[in-house]
Design a protein around this motif. Structure first.
Motif, PDB file in Angstrom:
ATOM      1  N   ASN A 106      23.788 -26.923 -35.986  1.00 42.29           N
ATOM      2  CA  ASN A 106      23.348 -25.590 -35.572  1.00 42.29           C
ATOM      3  C   ASN A 106      24.196 -24.988 -34.455  1.00 42.29           C
ATOM      4  O   ASN A 106      23.948 -23.849 -34.038  1.00 42.29           O
ATOM      5  CB  ASN A 106      21.888 -25.641 -35.119  1.00 42.29           C
ATOM      6  CG  ASN A 106      20.938 -25.911 -36.270  1.00 42.29           C
ATOM      7  OD1 ASN A 106      21.201 -25.521 -37.400  1.00 42.29           O
ATOM      8  ND2 ASN A 106      19.837 -26.593 -35.982  1.00 42.29           N
ATOM      9  N   LEU A 107      25.176 -25.721 -33.946  1.00 46.67           N
ATOM     10  CA  LEU A 107      26.013 -25.206 -32.864  1.00 46.67           C
ATOM     11  C   LEU A 107      26.928 -24.101 -33.387  1.00 46.67           C
ATOM     12  O   LEU A 107      27.679 -24.294 -34.345  1.00 46.67           O
ATOM     13  CB  LEU A 107      26.855 -26.339 -32.255  1.00 46.67           C
ATOM     14  CG  LEU A 107      26.094 -27.453 -31.543  1.00 46.67           C
ATOM     15  CD1 LEU A 107      27.052 -28.532 -31.065  1.00 46.67           C
ATOM     16  CD2 LEU A 107      25.293 -26.898 -30.367  1.00 46.67           C
ATOM     17  N   GLN A 108      26.867 -22.928 -32.756  1.00 47.35           N
ATOM     18  CA  GLN A 108      27.685 -21.792 -33.166  1.00 47.35           C
ATOM     19  C   GLN A 108      28.127 -21.007 -31.935  1.00 47.35           C
ATOM     20  O   GLN A 108      27.352 -20.857 -30.977  1.00 47.35           O
ATOM     21  CB  GLN A 108      26.904 -20.861 -34.096  1.00 47.35           C
ATOM     22  CG  GLN A 108      26.525 -21.448 -35.437  1.00 47.35           C
ATOM     23  CD  GLN A 108      27.729 -21.692 -36.329  1.00 47.35           C
ATOM     24  OE1 GLN A 108      28.799 -21.104 -36.125  1.00 47.35           O
ATOM     25  NE2 GLN A 108      27.552 -22.540 -37.338  1.00 47.35           N
ATOM     26  N   PRO A 109      29.363 -20.504 -31.918  1.00 45.32           N
ATOM     27  CA  PRO A 109      29.772 -19.609 -30.827  1.00 45.32           C
ATOM     28  C   PRO A 109      28.871 -18.379 -30.778  1.00 45.32           C
ATOM     29  O   PRO A 109      28.384 -17.900 -31.805  1.00 45.32           O
ATOM     30  CB  PRO A 109      31.213 -19.236 -31.217  1.00 45.32           C
ATOM     31  CG  PRO A 109      31.678 -20.343 -32.099  1.00 45.32           C
ATOM     32  CD  PRO A 109      30.464 -20.788 -32.856  1.00 45.32           C
ATOM     33  N   GLY A 110      28.633 -17.872 -29.585  1.00 42.81           N
ATOM     34  CA  GLY A 110      27.751 -16.734 -29.415  1.00 42.81           C
ATOM     35  C   GLY A 110      26.353 -17.102 -28.983  1.00 42.81           C
ATOM     36  O   GLY A 110      25.582 -16.232 -28.580  1.00 42.81           O
ATOM     37  N   GLN A 111      26.012 -18.389 -29.064  1.00 44.99           N
ATOM     38  CA  GLN A 111      24.685 -18.812 -28.615  1.00 44.99           C
ATOM     39  C   GLN A 111      24.574 -18.760 -27.096  1.00 44.99           C
ATOM     40  O   GLN A 111      23.473 -18.626 -26.564  1.00 44.99           O
ATOM     41  CB  GLN A 111      24.401 -20.230 -29.113  1.00 44.99           C
ATOM     42  CG  GLN A 111      24.253 -20.337 -30.622  1.00 44.99           C
ATOM     43  CD  GLN A 111      24.052 -21.765 -31.102  1.00 44.99           C
ATOM     44  OE1 GLN A 111      24.382 -22.715 -30.383  1.00 44.99           O
ATOM     45  NE2 GLN A 111      23.519 -21.925 -32.304  1.00 44.99           N
ATOM     46  N   LEU A 112      25.711 -18.885 -26.411  1.00 46.59           N
ATOM     47  CA  LEU A 112      25.741 -18.839 -24.952  1.00 46.59           C
ATOM     48  C   LEU A 112      26.773 -17.814 -24.504  1.00 46.59           C
ATOM     49  O   LEU A 112      27.616 -17.367 -25.292  1.00 46.59           O
ATOM     50  CB  LEU A 112      26.103 -20.225 -24.383  1.00 46.59           C
ATOM     51  CG  LEU A 112      25.180 -21.383 -24.756  1.00 46.59           C
ATOM     52  CD1 LEU A 112      25.784 -22.707 -24.295  1.00 46.59           C
ATOM     53  CD2 LEU A 112      23.802 -21.185 -24.144  1.00 46.59           C
ATOM     54  N   GLU A 113      26.728 -17.453 -23.234  1.00 46.08           N
ATOM     55  CA  GLU A 113      27.719 -16.525 -22.678  1.00 46.08           C
ATOM     56  C   GLU A 113      29.117 -17.106 -22.847  1.00 46.08           C
ATOM     57  O   GLU A 113      29.353 -18.292 -22.631  1.00 46.08           O
ATOM     58  CB  GLU A 113      27.403 -16.292 -21.199  1.00 46.08           C
ATOM     59  CG  GLU A 113      28.316 -15.276 -20.530  1.00 46.08           C
ATOM     60  CD  GLU A 113      27.973 -15.100 -19.064  1.00 46.08           C
ATOM     61  OE1 GLU A 113      28.720 -14.381 -18.372  1.00 46.08           O
ATOM     62  OE2 GLU A 113      26.970 -15.693 -18.622  1.00 46.08           O
ATOM     63  N   ASP A 114      30.045 -16.262 -23.269  1.00 48.28           N
ATOM     64  CA  ASP A 114      31.383 -16.758 -23.588  1.00 48.28           C
ATOM     65  C   ASP A 114      32.145 -17.165 -22.331  1.00 48.28           C
ATOM     66  O   ASP A 114      31.849 -16.729 -21.214  1.00 48.28           O
ATOM     67  CB  ASP A 114      32.161 -15.693 -24.355  1.00 48.28           C
ATOM     68  CG  ASP A 114      33.308 -16.290 -25.165  1.00 48.28           C
ATOM     69  OD1 ASP A 114      33.304 -17.531 -25.364  1.00 48.28           O
ATOM     70  OD2 ASP A 114      34.198 -15.533 -25.586  1.00 48.28           O
ATOM     71  N   GLY A 115      33.133 -18.030 -22.535  1.00 46.20           N
ATOM     72  CA  GLY A 115      33.924 -18.577 -21.450  1.00 46.20           C
ATOM     73  C   GLY A 115      34.015 -20.078 -21.605  1.00 46.20           C
ATOM     74  O   GLY A 115      33.593 -20.646 -22.619  1.00 46.20           O
ATOM     75  N   THR A 116      34.577 -20.744 -20.583  1.00 44.54           N
ATOM     76  CA  THR A 116      34.702 -22.202 -20.623  1.00 44.54           C
ATOM     77  C   THR A 116      34.362 -22.757 -19.239  1.00 44.54           C
ATOM     78  O   THR A 116      35.194 -22.735 -18.332  1.00 44.54           O
ATOM     79  CB  THR A 116      36.123 -22.647 -21.022  1.00 44.54           C
ATOM     80  OG1 THR A 116      36.480 -22.013 -22.262  1.00 44.54           O
ATOM     81  CG2 THR A 116      36.189 -24.152 -21.191  1.00 44.54           C
ATOM     82  N   ALA A 117      33.136 -23.242 -19.093  1.00 46.76           N
ATOM     83  CA  ALA A 117      32.661 -23.802 -17.817  1.00 46.76           C
ATOM     84  C   ALA A 117      32.633 -25.323 -17.925  1.00 46.76           C
ATOM     85  O   ALA A 117      31.583 -25.926 -18.170  1.00 46.76           O
ATOM     86  CB  ALA A 117      31.285 -23.248 -17.473  1.00 46.76           C
ATOM     87  N   ILE A 118      33.787 -25.942 -17.747  1.00 43.17           N
ATOM     88  CA  ILE A 118      33.902 -27.391 -17.910  1.00 43.17           C
ATOM     89  C   ILE A 118      33.115 -28.125 -16.827  1.00 43.17           C
ATOM     90  O   ILE A 118      32.428 -29.118 -17.091  1.00 43.17           O
ATOM     91  CB  ILE A 118      35.381 -27.814 -17.903  1.00 43.17           C
ATOM     92  CG1 ILE A 118      36.099 -27.198 -19.119  1.00 43.17           C
ATOM     93  CG2 ILE A 118      35.518 -29.328 -17.899  1.00 43.17           C
ATOM     94  CD1 ILE A 118      37.588 -27.467 -19.157  1.00 43.17           C
ATOM     95  N   GLY A 119      33.195 -27.644 -15.601  1.00 49.96           N
ATOM     96  CA  GLY A 119      32.476 -28.299 -14.506  1.00 49.96           C
ATOM     97  C   GLY A 119      30.973 -28.277 -14.720  1.00 49.96           C
ATOM     98  O   GLY A 119      30.278 -29.270 -14.500  1.00 49.96           O
ATOM     99  N   THR A 120      30.433 -27.137 -15.167  1.00 46.25           N
ATOM    100  CA  THR A 120      29.005 -27.031 -15.440  1.00 46.25           C
ATOM    101  C   THR A 120      28.592 -27.960 -16.569  1.00 46.25           C
ATOM    102  O   THR A 120      27.520 -28.573 -16.533  1.00 46.25           O
ATOM    103  CB  THR A 120      28.644 -25.571 -15.795  1.00 46.25           C
ATOM    104  OG1 THR A 120      29.085 -24.708 -14.749  1.00 46.25           O
ATOM    105  CG2 THR A 120      27.151 -25.419 -16.001  1.00 46.25           C
TER     106      THR A 120
END
Length: 329
Positions: free
Chosen positions: A159-173
């Motif tokens: 069920n993982l799809q882009p657009g489910q969360l705010e875009d970007g790349t928060a590796i630390g989070t």
């Protein structure tokens, strides 16, 4: 007292059955009664008629007592508890859902579909491991907490799809969220498998700081950079016929991902195609093996109703005999 498929929950209660032979001996030594018939007519008909009644009463009374004792001992079948040593790991998969994961440099599929397929294959190779899933892009969110219910984990990955969360790349989070799930896990081996195709550009937590904190909890981070080298067709918007792609340089912060892995005792892998990603997941599977003690529980089937039912039936038989031809005892 246990057998492969049968046993007693309270076997010590069976010691009460030893009282029955003592009762038999005491009864045989007791002088016979002068009158053992309750009806004079019966005695006149035949001296032996009715002598079977006291014997049958004695038999059913023994059956009733034995049935009650066996029922109290809790007979049961089909259950056991086993303790064994097996290889178990606590794993959280941090999956990048940024829009760049739709880049089509892993032909014939994009990065997301290839990574999804390989991660699912990695999950199906696990045995006795607890697995959780954290999805991240501009923010991070736990999709599945640690569990051994692999069908649930596989469904979440599907069920993982882009657009489910705010875009970007928060590796630390993403590292901090995954580490928070693992820090109180009971296992000795704790692993984060972080899969990303970009550089850290969102989130308030620095990836190296998050990795240092994870290392304090003895959590290893294995990082995977997903993407070819050079240029790749990346979605930049929507057109009349769906997503619109442009060839752009592939930007993966190899230095950052290497530092994150090194600080926690893990390793960094670069997956430039589907075959490389497949080999990486297999290598991670070989790297982390830690013995863990597990218990296997099987529910018992309680069988006390059968001896209890036999005891009640014997009791009613005794009452019926006493009402019909009760001897004088």
């Amino acid at each position: 007292m246990n057998f492969p498929s049968f046993g007693f929950g309270s076997p010590w209660v069976l010691l009460l059955l030893l009282a029955l032979p003592l009762w038999w001996v005491a009864r045989r030594r007791r002088p016979p009664s002068a009158i053992v018939f309750s009806r004079a007519g019966t005695l006149a008909e035949s001296p032996r008629r009715g002598q079977w009644v006291p014997r049958l009463l004695f038999l059913v009374r023994n059956l009733a007592i034995a049935g009650l004792v066996i029922a109290l001992a809790r007979p049961r079948s089909g259950g056991r508890t086993e303790e064994s040593l097996s290889d178990g790991i606590d794993i959280v998969i941090a999956f990048d859902l940024s829009s760049s994961m739709l880049a089509e440099d892993f032909q014939p599929e994009n990065r997301l579909e290839v990574a999804r397929a390989k991660i699912k294959q990695f999950i199906t190779m696990r045995k006795n491991d607890r697995i959780g899933v954290v999805a991240f892009s501009g923010e991070a969110l736990t999709q599945v907490p640690l569990t051994t219910d692999y069908p649930v984990v596989l469904a979440a990955v599907d069920n993982l799809q882009p657009g489910q969360l705010e875009d970007g790349t928060a590796i630390g989070t993403a590292i901090a969220t995954a580490a928070n799930r693992l820090r109180s896990a009971p296992g000795r081996s704790r692993v984060i498998v972080l899969l990303t195709d970009g550089v850290n550009n969102r989130g308030a937590i620095d990836p190296r700081t998050a990795a240092q904190a994870a290392g304090q909890f003895r959590i290893k981070v294995y990082t995977i950079g997903v993407g070819s080298r050079g240029l790749a067709p990346v979605p930049v918007g929507r057109g009349l016929f769906g997503l619109r792609y442009e060839n752009r340089p592939v930007e993966i912060d190899d230095s950052l991902l290497t530092d994150v892995a090194r600080m926690t005792g893990g390793r960094y892998f670069r997956a430039t195609n589907a075959q490389a990603l497949d080999e990486i997941t297999r290598e991670i599977d070989r790297l982390e093996r830690t013995p863990a003690r597990t218990h296997t529980y099987t529910r018992y089937t309680e069988l006390f109703r059968w001896p209890l039912g036999a005891a009640v039936l014997a009791l009613f038989m005794e009452l019926g005999l006493l009402a019909w031809r009760a001897p004088l005892l």
